[in-house]
Design a protein around this motif. Sequence first.
Motif, mmCIF file in Angstrom:
data_model
loop_
_atom_site.group_PDB
_atom_site.id
_atom_site.type_symbol
_atom_site.label_atom_id
_atom_site.label_comp_id
_atom_site.label_asym_id
_atom_site.label_seq_id
_atom_site.Cartn_x
_atom_site.Cartn_y
_atom_site.Cartn_z
ATOM 1 N N MET A 1 0.841 -1.192 0.000
ATOM 2 C CA MET A 1 0.000 0.000 0.000
ATOM 3 C C MET A 1 0.879 1.245 0.000
ATOM 4 N N LEU A 2 0.494 2.222 -0.798
ATOM 5 C CA LEU A 2 1.255 3.470 -0.910
ATOM 6 C C LEU A 2 0.321 4.646 -0.672
ATOM 7 N N VAL A 3 0.699 5.539 0.260
ATOM 8 C CA VAL A 3 -0.093 6.732 0.568
ATOM 9 C C VAL A 3 0.727 7.960 0.196
ATOM 10 N N THR A 4 0.173 8.812 -0.648
ATOM 11 C CA THR A 4 0.852 10.048 -1.030
ATOM 12 C C THR A 4 -0.070 11.232 -0.791
ATOM 13 N N LYS A 5 0.525 12.357 -0.409
ATOM 14 C CA LYS A 5 -0.229 13.583 -0.142
ATOM 15 C C LYS A 5 0.005 14.575 -1.266
ATOM 16 N N HIS A 6 -1.058 15.241 -1.696
ATOM 17 C CA HIS A 6 -1.003 16.180 -2.799
ATOM 18 C C HIS A 6 -1.780 17.437 -2.424
ATOM 19 N N VAL A 7 -1.778 18.419 -3.321
ATOM 20 C CA VAL A 7 -2.534 19.647 -3.103
ATOM 21 C C VAL A 7 -3.453 19.870 -4.290
ATOM 22 N N LEU A 8 -4.719 20.027 -4.012
ATOM 23 C CA LEU A 8 -5.720 20.313 -5.029
ATOM 24 C C LEU A 8 -5.790 21.818 -5.252
ATOM 25 N N ALA A 9 -5.942 22.217 -6.514
ATOM 26 C CA ALA A 9 -6.026 23.643 -6.859
ATOM 27 C C ALA A 9 -4.847 24.409 -6.260
ATOM 28 N N ALA A 10 -3.655 23.853 -6.427
ATOM 29 C CA ALA A 10 -2.466 24.345 -5.725
ATOM 30 C C ALA A 10 -2.125 25.793 -6.050
ATOM 31 N N SER A 11 -2.406 26.232 -7.258
ATOM 32 C CA SER A 11 -2.013 27.586 -7.656
ATOM 33 C C SER A 11 -3.113 28.613 -7.431
ATOM 34 N N LEU A 50 -9.393 8.801 8.331
ATOM 35 C CA LEU A 50 -9.252 7.760 7.313
ATOM 36 C C LEU A 50 -7.884 7.860 6.641
ATOM 37 N N ALA A 51 -7.510 9.081 6.249
ATOM 38 C CA ALA A 51 -6.211 9.281 5.599
ATOM 39 C C ALA A 51 -5.066 8.975 6.562
ATOM 40 N N ASP A 52 -5.196 9.456 7.800
ATOM 41 C CA ASP A 52 -4.130 9.234 8.790
ATOM 42 C C ASP A 52 -3.974 7.748 9.118
ATOM 43 N N ASP A 53 -5.094 7.040 9.233
ATOM 44 C CA ASP A 53 -5.029 5.608 9.541
ATOM 45 C C ASP A 53 -4.366 4.830 8.408
ATOM 46 N N CYS A 54 -4.630 5.244 7.179
ATOM 47 C CA CYS A 54 -3.958 4.591 6.047
ATOM 48 C C CYS A 54 -2.460 4.881 6.075
ATOM 49 N N LEU A 65 -7.771 2.091 -5.703
ATOM 50 C CA LEU A 65 -7.267 3.442 -5.459
ATOM 51 C C LEU A 65 -8.317 4.207 -4.657
ATOM 52 N N LEU A 66 -7.898 4.734 -3.518
ATOM 53 C CA LEU A 66 -8.750 5.524 -2.647
ATOM 54 C C LEU A 66 -8.247 6.959 -2.657
ATOM 55 N N ILE A 67 -9.108 7.900 -3.031
ATOM 56 C CA ILE A 67 -8.768 9.319 -3.057
ATOM 57 C C ILE A 67 -9.570 10.013 -1.964
ATOM 58 N N ILE A 68 -8.885 10.684 -1.049
ATOM 59 C CA ILE A 68 -9.537 11.317 0.097
ATOM 60 C C ILE A 68 -9.259 12.815 0.066
ATOM 61 N N ILE A 69 -10.324 13.620 0.068
ATOM 62 C CA ILE A 69 -10.189 15.082 0.170
ATOM 63 C C ILE A 69 -10.891 15.491 1.464
ATOM 64 N N PRO A 70 -10.165 15.626 2.568
ATOM 65 C CA PRO A 70 -10.811 15.827 3.873
ATOM 66 C C PRO A 70 -11.491 17.180 4.046
ATOM 67 N N ARG A 71 -10.902 18.240 3.488
ATOM 68 C CA ARG A 71 -11.462 19.586 3.655
ATOM 69 C C ARG A 71 -11.557 20.238 2.279
ATOM 70 N N VAL A 72 -12.594 19.885 1.552
ATOM 71 C CA VAL A 72 -12.732 20.395 0.185
ATOM 72 C C VAL A 72 -12.745 21.919 0.191
ATOM 73 N N ASN A 73 -13.609 22.505 1.002
ATOM 74 C CA ASN A 73 -13.771 23.958 1.017
ATOM 75 C C ASN A 73 -12.948 24.550 2.159
ATOM 76 N N GLN A 74 -11.645 24.625 1.948
ATOM 77 C CA GLN A 74 -10.732 25.057 3.001
ATOM 78 C C GLN A 74 -11.039 26.480 3.477
ATOM 79 N N LYS A 75 -11.386 27.368 2.564
ATOM 80 C CA LYS A 75 -11.669 28.762 2.929
ATOM 81 C C LYS A 75 -12.895 28.840 3.840
#
Length: 225
Positions: A1-11, A50-54, A65-75
């Motif tokens: 199992m591989l867990v990677t962290k990314h940034v959505l709408a990074a720019s 969920l993300a932290d436990d993985c 493949l599991l894609i997790i977006i914990p805080r979609v609306n960060q603002k």
Amino acid sequence: MLVTKHVLAASSTHSTPYYMVRGAASGPVMVVTSGVHGNETASMAAAQKLADDCAAGRLFIQRGLLIIIPRVNQKAYDKKIRGNPDLNRTFPRRLSAKAKHPLASAVFRLAREHGPDWWIDLHEANGLSQLSSRVLGQTLITNPGSRAVPACRRIIEHMNHSIANRDRHFNLKQHELPGSARTAAARLLKARSVTVETCWSLKRSVRIKYQTRIVHHFLREAGFI
């Protein structure tokens, strides 16, 4: 199992982290979103757990493949508000249409790139549906005729069996909500998409527990664990 962290709408000013969890074997794709409404904090805590436990190996994704977006609306989360406009009315309504908000566009673009078989959107709502059919607390919601209905019924049975207080039991609702992530995923991506709603009047720790258990049930239903 591989867990990677990314940034959505990074720019953009809407940037928010997301996680990709790749199982040991190929399999289905599931998107788990939370924080579409910024004041629904227990559901966001469940998605982050969920993300932290993985990442910590406490939850092992065997395949897919599991894609997790914990805080979609960060603002909206930073301001502890639902969000204005309501992000869950801005997702595309037709294949030829665009999302009405750049953040909804970024979420949907990521999902479309990976072709989810499942989309689980975590929310919170007022009221107990066991006491009034007019409220959404303690419900699983999917589109009429969705292929997710059998799984929803099984999960509700499991959940209610473990909840002693019948007032807190979950119910199934079936309706379309144009502009929502759930209906967009069902209509345009042909995903088994479900909105999970827990009741705000319950203790936050209880809401997190319910949300976490429900997501685990969906992962089992889909063959991830």
